[in-house]
Design an enzyme around this catalytic site. Structure first.
Site, PDB file in Angstrom:
ATOM      1  N   TYR A  59      14.935  31.534   5.742  1.00  0.00           N
ATOM      2  CA  TYR A  59      13.312  32.421   6.312  1.00  0.00           C
ATOM      3  C   TYR A  59      13.763  32.510   7.907  1.00  0.00           C
ATOM      4  CZ  TYR A  59      11.716  31.280   1.992  1.00  0.00           C
ATOM      5  OH  TYR A  59      11.512  31.971   0.831  1.00  0.00           O
TER       6      TYR A  59
ATOM      7  N   LYS B 256       0.871  -1.338  -0.423  1.00  0.00           N
ATOM      8  CA  LYS B 256      -0.122  -0.156   0.140  1.00  0.00           C
ATOM      9  C   LYS B 256       1.059   1.243   0.243  1.00  0.00           C
ATOM     10  CE  LYS B 256       0.198  -0.337   4.847  1.00  0.00           C
ATOM     11  NZ  LYS B 256      -0.939  -0.932   6.569  1.00  0.00           N
TER      12      LYS B 256
HETATM   13  C1  PLP Z   1      -0.469  -1.426   7.292  1.00  0.00           C
HETATM   14  C2  PLP Z   1      -0.282  -3.459   7.172  1.00  0.00           C
HETATM   15  C3  PLP Z   1      -0.288  -3.919   7.469  1.00  0.00           C
HETATM   16  C4  PLP Z   1       1.079  -4.098   8.015  1.00  0.00           C
HETATM   17  O1  PLP Z   1       2.145  -3.804   8.515  1.00  0.00           O
HETATM   18  P1  PLP Z   1       3.784  -3.561   8.914  1.00  0.00           P
HETATM   19  O2  PLP Z   1       4.149  -3.414  10.859  1.00  0.00           O
HETATM   20  O3  PLP Z   1       4.465  -2.483   9.014  1.00  0.00           O
HETATM   21  O4  PLP Z   1       3.817  -5.004   8.931  1.00  0.00           O
HETATM   22  C5  PLP Z   1      -0.897  -5.233   8.166  1.00  0.00           C
HETATM   23  N1  PLP Z   1      -2.333  -4.970   8.318  1.00  0.00           N
HETATM   24  C6  PLP Z   1      -2.819  -4.128   7.236  1.00  0.00           C
HETATM   25  C7  PLP Z   1      -4.238  -4.868   7.412  1.00  0.00           C
HETATM   26  C8  PLP Z   1      -1.999  -3.361   7.484  1.00  0.00           C
HETATM   27  O5  PLP Z   1      -2.842  -2.272   6.977  1.00  0.00           O
END
Ligand code: PLP
Length: 816
Positions: A711, A484
């Site tokens: 700045y 994602k």
């Molecule tokens: C992002 C996510 C993960 C992964 O989590 P990490 O801590 O990056 O391993 C697992 N399950 C769900 C539902 C997520 O949204």
């Protein structure tokens, strides 16, 4: 070339020969089959059992196999040679092959520098010898036999490196390499953990030289182990002790080169090394020592060392012009590394057309007719659509190439002039050439101009991380990788291609359009969508993306959609809320959910899952356990109602390490793939950061104490100093919170603070104490200064640092 009968005898295998044939190639990976009918597949037990891939190799045309047991499924016309230990058989065959030749062999081991020294010796000695060597750093229990197998009667020198990670591994490598000359390279801490102590490691490594006549080593590093050395002749070098064969007593820098002076056979000798970093200089001295030990004159050494060129094992993946993808392997060209690069090309799914730009191949030790026939066969086997040959020799063998589209040029300049007429568009282009062809010019012309701030992603490290987590899983547990948010900022198809090739089981994205983008890049793995939007259900179904359904509303929406579209048994995933209180069915809703599920035929539950809120944190372990209990209760009820099994999963990255009993049927690997895991302290045990963010200096200003910088006049120098402006700002994802000394960057290995506020596209750092100039590289994060450190500096988590890096920052991917 051996007949299959001979091989059966050599390795002492059982089983009938169904089909007489000759074997020319050894295959250990069913995805990398070349010249299938003459290939012999070894079903090795790696992380996955090679026996699982016999069918795939068979389908690719392989008909000869070395196995521990025959597959259950009948495969007609195939030879199955059965042995007790398949790896052992591979070793025996390679050792036998080695014994057929009496060429001179240099064996190299040590902690660091093996590959560089091997490649440099090749550069230095290719005039006198026809050399065979490991491709890249193929120095393992599998890499060495494949390397040794390359020896032909034309070769009169072999240069092979051997790498081990634990005790008991070297004997097999020694039997295959059988070096007469040994080089023990820099001794360091790599793989210390695989041995009882440092001495045990050295003794194991020294086994490579147990039959050698001559050993070359650094006296200062090895003196305490000298009594463990059994090699009769030694050639030692040192920068401290005079009582060695090569005493390097002076080093100075002249015109960007290292000028070394040494005592050798009572005389003073010298050489120039075109590198300035300590590791390169040390590696070059090993080469110097080796040349002298092999009888090269000091003058020859000096002449040649000065022309050493950098060795890069990197294969880079970049964004090209006209929607092309560029694979840049422009540093060398030999037939083995061509095969490796072509395999990488074939992992890429984002474009239909695969193009190869290849130069003449030098110093192959083969007759040109034989060489270019081999190249042409490989090009055909690997299904190249467009072939561009550059160089007189390859041009002269034009007729060998049976490719739909082919073009030949006598030299690089001619190709560059014609580049626009070739109309590259939406294709993956592998650029591979011998150094003298300067193919980096082609690569530059075809790559998109990059803003000088780059995020480099090490795909080799990423695969290592994946395998690190895989090694923690119970047998049969599947892996879903969370890609994602642009794979946590790391990329889309670039990452997904690697994961697909590595055969992970599932991918997960947050939104439908992320999944669509992966499908359009040729990704065929099942993909779960965490937060699907009903408005895009049609696109989701069209692209075979599987929704997470987390509420009755969502369930209703999707079932309604499926009913209207006349869809049955569509794969879906049910999310149970066990304590996160973000998305998911609550405890009290499970009964109703079960009633509902018993009725509907439009969906098929592929998995039921939940998400842990604090799997990395010991202080919340009681809560984590409670989440698991809730989850178990829920999925048991659902299983009961459905009457069929589904995939169960709850673990994210940290849970894989900390909660092995919660692996169920699948884990969801996220941040760990990218090399960060709060549950794995200090990047131990093989977890490697995969990303580094680099920029450079636009301008340097000398300023007196008291001047303000940036700045709002917040930056100030307490004493006279030097400020560098670098090409990164908050619009790139280097947040304002890093300003005014909170953030630090690496310049020439020195950590320096930011000064003043971070601006949109630039910021300033204090380089008062660093020798640097405009254009010099500045590192924001890498494997030394990790994103976990940056996260701490501004009170956030690594996830946010990574996903904040904006799309303006070009990503470059590489394999080592
Ligand atoms: C992002 C996510 C993960 C992964 O989590 P990490 O801590 O990056 O391993 C697992 N399950 C769900 C539902 C997520 O949204």
């Amino acid at each position: 070339m051996y007949s299959i009968k001979e091989i059966r005898q050599i390795i002492g295998a059982q089983g009938p020969i169904i089909r007489e044939c000759n074997i020319s190639g050894l295959i250990t990976d069913s995805r990398q089959v070349l010249n299938a009918s003459e290939g012999l597949f070894f079903a090795l037990k790696g992380r996955r059992d090679g026996h699982e891939f016999i069918k795939e190799a068979y389908n690719a045309g392989v008909r000869s196999f070395v196995v521990a047991h025959e597959p259950a499924e009948r495969m007609t016309g195939a030879n199955f040679l059965t042995v007790d230990n398949v790896l052992n058989a591979l070793h025996i065959l390679a050792a036998h092959h080695r014994q057929q030749f009496n060429l001179q062999v240099i064996g190299i081991t040590g902690s660091n520098g093996k590959t560089i020294i091997k490649e440099w010796l090749y550069q230095l000695m290719a005039n006198e010898y026809s050399i065979v060597r490991n491709p890249k750093s193929y120095n393992s229990q599998v890499g060495v036999p494949l390397s040794v197998w390359q020896i032909t009667k034309e070769n009169d020198l072999g240069i092979f490196e051997a790498g081990i990670s634990t005790s008991g591994e070297m004997d097999a490598l020694e039997a295959m390499i059988k070096p007469q000359i040994g080089i023990f390279t820099h001794l360091g801490s790599a793989h210390d953990e695989g041995f009882e102590n440092r001495r045990a490691k050295v003794i194991e490594k020294l086994k490579l030289f147990k039959h050698a006549d001559l050993l070359i080593y650094n006296y200062d590093q090895m003196r305490e182990y000298e009594k463990d050395i059994v090699t009769p002749k030694r050639f030692t070098w040192s920068q401290k002790s005079k009582d060695v064969d090569l005493y390097v007593f002076s080093e100075t820098v002249i015109a960007k080169k290292f000028y070394l002076r040494a005592k050798y056979k009572g005389k003073e000798i010298e050489c120039l090394i075109p590198f300035l970093d300590a590791a390169s200089v040390e590696n070059a001295v090993y080469c110097w020592a080796t040349m002298l030990a092999m009888g090269y004159s000091p003058q020859q050494c000096d002449d040649r060392l000065e022309h050493l060129t950098a060795v890069s094992m990197r294969l880079e993946l970049k964004t090209g012009v006209n929607d092309c993808t560029i694979i840049d392997d422009s540093y060398n060209s030999d037939i083995n590394s061509l095969e490796i690069a072509l395999n990488f090309l074939n992992q890429q799914n984002q474009h239909q057309t695969k193009t190869l730009i290849l130069s003449d191949i030098y110093q192959s030790g083969l007759q040109q007719e034989v060489l270019y026939k081999q190249v042409a066969d490989m090009v055909k086997d690997k299904k190249i659509d467009k072939f561009i040959g550059v160089g007189e020799a390859i041009f002269a063998h034009e007729e060998y190439f049976d490719v739909l589209k082919k073009h030949f040029y006598p030299h690089t300049q001619a190709l560059l002039k014609d580049l626009n007429n070739l109309e590259f568009s939406s294709e993956t282009i592998l650029i591979k050439g011998a150094r003298s062809f300067e193919f980096e010019r082609i690569s530059k012309a075809l790559s998109q101009k990059a803003h000088e701030t780059l995020m480099e992603i090490n795909l080799t490290a990423m695969v290592n991380n994946l395998n690190f987590y895989r090694s923690k899983l119970y047998p049969g547990v599947k892996v879903m990788v969370m890609v994602k948010a642009f794979s946590y900022g790391s990329g889309t198809f670039e990452i997904a291609n690697v994961l697909q090739y590595a055969k992970v089981d599932y991918l997960a994205v947050a939104y439908i359009d992320e999944g669509v983008a992966l499908r359009e890049s040729g990704i065929k793995l099942p993909i779960m969508v965490l937060n699907p939007e009903p408005a895009a259900f049609d696109k989701m179904v069209e692209h075979k993306l599987e929704p997470e359904l987390y509420s009755f509303n969502m369930l209703d929406e999707f079932v309604k959609f499926a009913y209207q579209q006349n869809i049955n048994e569509y794969p879906v995933h049910l999310k149970i809320d066990t304590g996160m209180h973000r998305l998911g069915f609550e405890d009290y809703e499970i009964e109703t959910l079960c009633d509902f599920l018993e009725e509907v035929k439009h969906i098929r539950v592929k998995s039921v899952f939940s998400h842990l809120v604090a799997s990395d944190a010991p202080e919340h372990d009681a809560f984590t356990l409670q989440q698991m209990k809730r989850y178990e209760k829920a999925y048991l009820k659902i299983e009961n109602a459905l009457g069929y099994k589904f995939i169960r999963h709850i673990s994210n990255t940290s849970a894989i390490i900390r909660w092995p009993m919660a692996q169920y049927d699948m884990v969801r690997l996220g941040i760990g793939l990218y090399g960060v895991d709060a549950a794995v302290p200090g990047h131990m045990n093989g977890l490697q950061p995969i990303a580094s963010l680099k920029t450079n200096i636009s301008q340097i200003k000398k300023l007196p104490a008291g001047e303000t910088i940036g700045y709002s006049r917040l930056g100030k120098l307490n004493k006279d100093g030097k400020i560098a402006t670098v090409r990164i700002g908050y619009a790139d994802g280097y947040l304002r919170a890093f300003g005014n000394g909170v953030g630090k960057m690496l310049v020439k290995g020195v950590l320096v603070p930011t000064v003043g506020n971070i601006a949109m596209d630039m910021c300033m750092i204090d380089v008062s104490d660093v020798e640097c100039k405009e254009g010099d590289e500045v590192i924001v994060f890498n494997d030394k200064q990790g994103i976990d450190i940056l996260a701490k500096q501004i009170g956030t988590i690594p996830y946010e640092i990574l996903t904040n890096i904006s799309q303006r920052v070009k990503r470059v991917y590489f394999y080592e």
